[in-house]
Motif scaffolding. Structure first.
Motif, PDB file in Angstrom:
ATOM      1  N   TRP A  83      38.394  -5.133 -16.069  1.00  0.00           N
ATOM      2  CA  TRP A  83      39.703  -4.813 -15.534  1.00  0.00           C
ATOM      3  C   TRP A  83      39.660  -3.429 -14.884  1.00  0.00           C
ATOM      4  N   THR A  84      40.635  -3.191 -14.010  1.00  0.00           N
ATOM      5  CA  THR A  84      40.752  -1.932 -13.279  1.00  0.00           C
ATOM      6  C   THR A  84      42.170  -1.404 -13.412  1.00  0.00           C
ATOM      7  N   GLU A  85      42.297  -0.128 -13.749  1.00  0.00           N
ATOM      8  CA  GLU A  85      43.595   0.517 -13.835  1.00  0.00           C
ATOM      9  C   GLU A  85      43.755   1.482 -12.665  1.00  0.00           C
ATOM     10  N   ILE A  86      44.939   1.481 -12.066  1.00  0.00           N
ATOM     11  CA  ILE A  86      45.210   2.312 -10.896  1.00  0.00           C
ATOM     12  C   ILE A  86      46.382   3.227 -11.202  1.00  0.00           C
ATOM     13  N   ALA A  87      46.200   4.544 -10.983  1.00  0.00           N
ATOM     14  CA  ALA A  87      47.246   5.535 -11.230  1.00  0.00           C
ATOM     15  C   ALA A  87      47.542   6.289  -9.932  1.00  0.00           C
ATOM     16  N   TYR A  88      48.816   6.593  -9.710  1.00  0.00           N
ATOM     17  CA  TYR A  88      49.250   7.239  -8.471  1.00  0.00           C
ATOM     18  C   TYR A  88      49.835   8.614  -8.771  1.00  0.00           C
ATOM     19  N   HIS A  89      49.437   9.603  -7.955  1.00  0.00           N
ATOM     20  CA  HIS A  89      49.943  10.970  -8.098  1.00  0.00           C
ATOM     21  C   HIS A  89      50.188  11.518  -6.692  1.00  0.00           C
ATOM     22  N   GLY A  90      51.363  11.246  -6.142  1.00  0.00           N
ATOM     23  CA  GLY A  90      51.645  11.665  -4.775  1.00  0.00           C
ATOM     24  C   GLY A  90      50.728  10.958  -3.801  1.00  0.00           C
ATOM     25  N   ASN A  91      49.983  11.738  -3.015  1.00  0.00           N
ATOM     26  CA  ASN A  91      49.051  11.178  -2.036  1.00  0.00           C
ATOM     27  C   ASN A  91      47.667  10.942  -2.627  1.00  0.00           C
ATOM     28  N   VAL A  92      47.560  10.991  -3.933  1.00  0.00           N
ATOM     29  CA  VAL A  92      46.283  10.766  -4.610  1.00  0.00           C
ATOM     30  C   VAL A  92      46.425   9.585  -5.562  1.00  0.00           C
ATOM     31  N   TYR A  93      45.443   8.705  -5.541  1.00  0.00           N
ATOM     32  CA  TYR A  93      45.427   7.643  -6.544  1.00  0.00           C
ATOM     33  C   TYR A  93      44.008   7.457  -7.058  1.00  0.00           C
ATOM     34  N   THR A  94      43.921   7.030  -8.306  1.00  0.00           N
ATOM     35  CA  THR A  94      42.622   6.831  -8.944  1.00  0.00           C
ATOM     36  C   THR A  94      42.508   5.396  -9.433  1.00  0.00           C
ATOM     37  N   ARG A  95      41.308   4.854  -9.346  1.00  0.00           N
ATOM     38  CA  ARG A  95      40.992   3.518  -9.863  1.00  0.00           C
ATOM     39  C   ARG A  95      39.918   3.673 -10.926  1.00  0.00           C
ATOM     40  N   THR A  96      40.200   3.194 -12.128  1.00  0.00           N
ATOM     41  CA  THR A  96      39.251   3.296 -13.232  1.00  0.00           C
ATOM     42  C   THR A  96      38.869   1.900 -13.692  1.00  0.00           C
ATOM     43  N   GLU A  97      37.569   1.631 -13.746  1.00  0.00           N
ATOM     44  CA  GLU A  97      37.077   0.291 -14.047  1.00  0.00           C
ATOM     45  C   GLU A  97      36.437   0.244 -15.437  1.00  0.00           C
ATOM     46  N   TYR A  98      36.699  -0.876 -16.147  1.00  0.00           N
ATOM     47  CA  TYR A  98      36.149  -1.090 -17.480  1.00  0.00           C
ATOM     48  C   TYR A  98      35.552  -2.492 -17.559  1.00  0.00           C
ATOM     49  N   ASN A  99      34.533  -2.643 -18.419  1.00  0.00           N
ATOM     50  CA  ASN A  99      33.980  -3.984 -18.637  1.00  0.00           C
ATOM     51  C   ASN A  99      34.730  -4.675 -19.774  1.00  0.00           C
ATOM     52  N   GLU A 100      34.268  -5.852 -20.165  1.00  0.00           N
ATOM     53  CA  GLU A 100      34.999  -6.632 -21.161  1.00  0.00           C
ATOM     54  C   GLU A 100      35.051  -5.957 -22.532  1.00  0.00           C
ATOM     55  N   GLN A 101      34.109  -5.023 -22.804  1.00  0.00           N
ATOM     56  CA  GLN A 101      34.136  -4.296 -24.075  1.00  0.00           C
ATOM     57  C   GLN A 101      35.001  -3.037 -24.003  1.00  0.00           C
ATOM     58  N   GLY A 102      35.589  -2.775 -22.837  1.00  0.00           N
ATOM     59  CA  GLY A 102      36.399  -1.581 -22.676  1.00  0.00           C
ATOM     60  C   GLY A 102      35.604  -0.336 -22.360  1.00  0.00           C
ATOM     61  N   VAL A 103      34.330  -0.505 -21.975  1.00  0.00           N
ATOM     62  CA  VAL A 103      33.474   0.633 -21.636  1.00  0.00           C
ATOM     63  C   VAL A 103      33.688   1.002 -20.170  1.00  0.00           C
ATOM     64  N   LEU A 104      33.857   2.293 -19.908  1.00  0.00           N
ATOM     65  CA  LEU A 104      34.037   2.775 -18.551  1.00  0.00           C
ATOM     66  C   LEU A 104      32.806   2.463 -17.710  1.00  0.00           C
ATOM     67  N   THR A 105      33.011   1.815 -16.568  1.00  0.00           N
ATOM     68  CA  THR A 105      31.888   1.477 -15.682  1.00  0.00           C
ATOM     69  C   THR A 105      31.949   2.195 -14.348  1.00  0.00           C
ATOM     70  N   GLY A 106      33.107   2.773 -14.012  1.00  0.00           N
ATOM     71  CA  GLY A 106      33.205   3.499 -12.750  1.00  0.00           C
ATOM     72  C   GLY A 106      34.645   3.873 -12.462  1.00  0.00           C
ATOM     73  N   ARG A 107      34.806   4.813 -11.529  1.00  0.00           N
ATOM     74  CA  ARG A 107      36.150   5.189 -11.110  1.00  0.00           C
ATOM     75  C   ARG A 107      36.107   5.753  -9.694  1.00  0.00           C
ATOM     76  N   ASP A 108      37.255   5.655  -9.013  1.00  0.00           N
ATOM     77  CA  ASP A 108      37.389   6.166  -7.657  1.00  0.00           C
ATOM     78  C   ASP A 108      38.541   7.162  -7.598  1.00  0.00           C
ATOM     79  N   TYR A 109      38.354   8.198  -6.798  1.00  0.00           N
ATOM     80  CA  TYR A 109      39.415   9.157  -6.504  1.00  0.00           C
ATOM     81  C   TYR A 109      39.669   9.089  -5.004  1.00  0.00           C
TER      82      TYR A 109
END
Length: 233
Positions: A83-109
């Motif tokens: 799954w991927t979670e997306i957070a918004y902060h004005g003109n900035v947003y981040t995407r954080t990716e996790y695998n099925e065990q909930g382990v962080l696999t990557g993120r974008d700024y």
């Protein structure tokens, strides 16, 4: 839509009684190949694809009160994958990716301007290491003027870099590729005060380069010179 053999193909939308889009379905060779489902606001909430071997890929979208996607989940044959979670902060947003065990696999700024054009994007791996870094510059009219994109190995060393410059017509007038092994390779075009190309320089991975001089306002090359990496003709 049925073909000449009577096999269902193509696709179409399904609407509710009040005219809202609720589903899209596509067929290929008589089998369902894609399905999309929408909520009461006609926002896409689920997208299903079927591969040629029958495997199902399902993406589920969740939205906030501003109708922005804040979470996507991926399932394959109804088995949760990531799954991927997306957070918004004005003109900035981040995407954080996790695998099925909930382990962080990557993120974008990602940072954008007020028109939504991407100014900067940084992609990180599971160990918070930078995998890719992108920068963009635009004209006052919103047209792309410059772009830089660098990718990195897991240990942080440079894998490849690409830099481009564009004119007002969207044509690349400079483009260079950087690697840790070879000299920068690419080209750049030189123009006079009237916008006429007067020189075209081409650089090879060995460091050698070629300079072509042009008669202003024409495509006629009047001189072609070749140089080695030290600038010797």
């Amino acid at each position: 839509i049925w073909d000449e053999a009577g096999v269902l193909s193509g696709g179409g939308n399904i609407y509710s009684e009040d005219g809202k889009l609720v589903q899209y379905c596509a067929y290929q060779d008589g089998e369902v190949s894609k399905q999309k489902y929408y909520n009461e606001k006609e926002l896409l909430t689920q997208e299903v694809y079927y591969s040629t071997n029958g495997q199902m890929h399902c993406i589920v979208m969740e939205y906030d009160q501003q109708d922005r996607v804040v979470k996507t989940s991926l399932l394959m044959d109804e088995v949760f994958v990531s799954w991927t979670e997306i957070a918004y902060h004005g003109n900035v947003y981040t995407r954080t990716e996790y695998n099925e065990q909930g382990v962080l696999t990557g993120r974008d700024y990602t940072q954008t301007d007020d028109q939504g054009n991407v100014l900067e994007k940084i992609s990180y791996g599971g160990h918070d290491n930078v995998l890719q870094h992108e920068n963009y510059v635009y004209t006052a009219q919103g047209n792309l003027k410059e772009e830089k994109k660098y990718t990195y190995e897991e240990d942080g060393s440079l894998k490849e870099g690409i830099e481009k410059v564009y004119n007002d017509q969207g044509e690349a007038i400079s483009e260079f590729r950087y690697t840790p092994t070879f000299a920068p390779q690419g080209f750049e075009k030189i123009f006079d005060e009237n916008g006429n190309m007067i020189q075209h320089r081409i650089y090879s991975a060995s460091g050698n380069y070629t300079v072509r001089d042009y008669l202003p306002g024409t495509n006629h090359c009047i001189r072609c010179s070749r140089y080695d990496a030290e600038g010797n003709q």
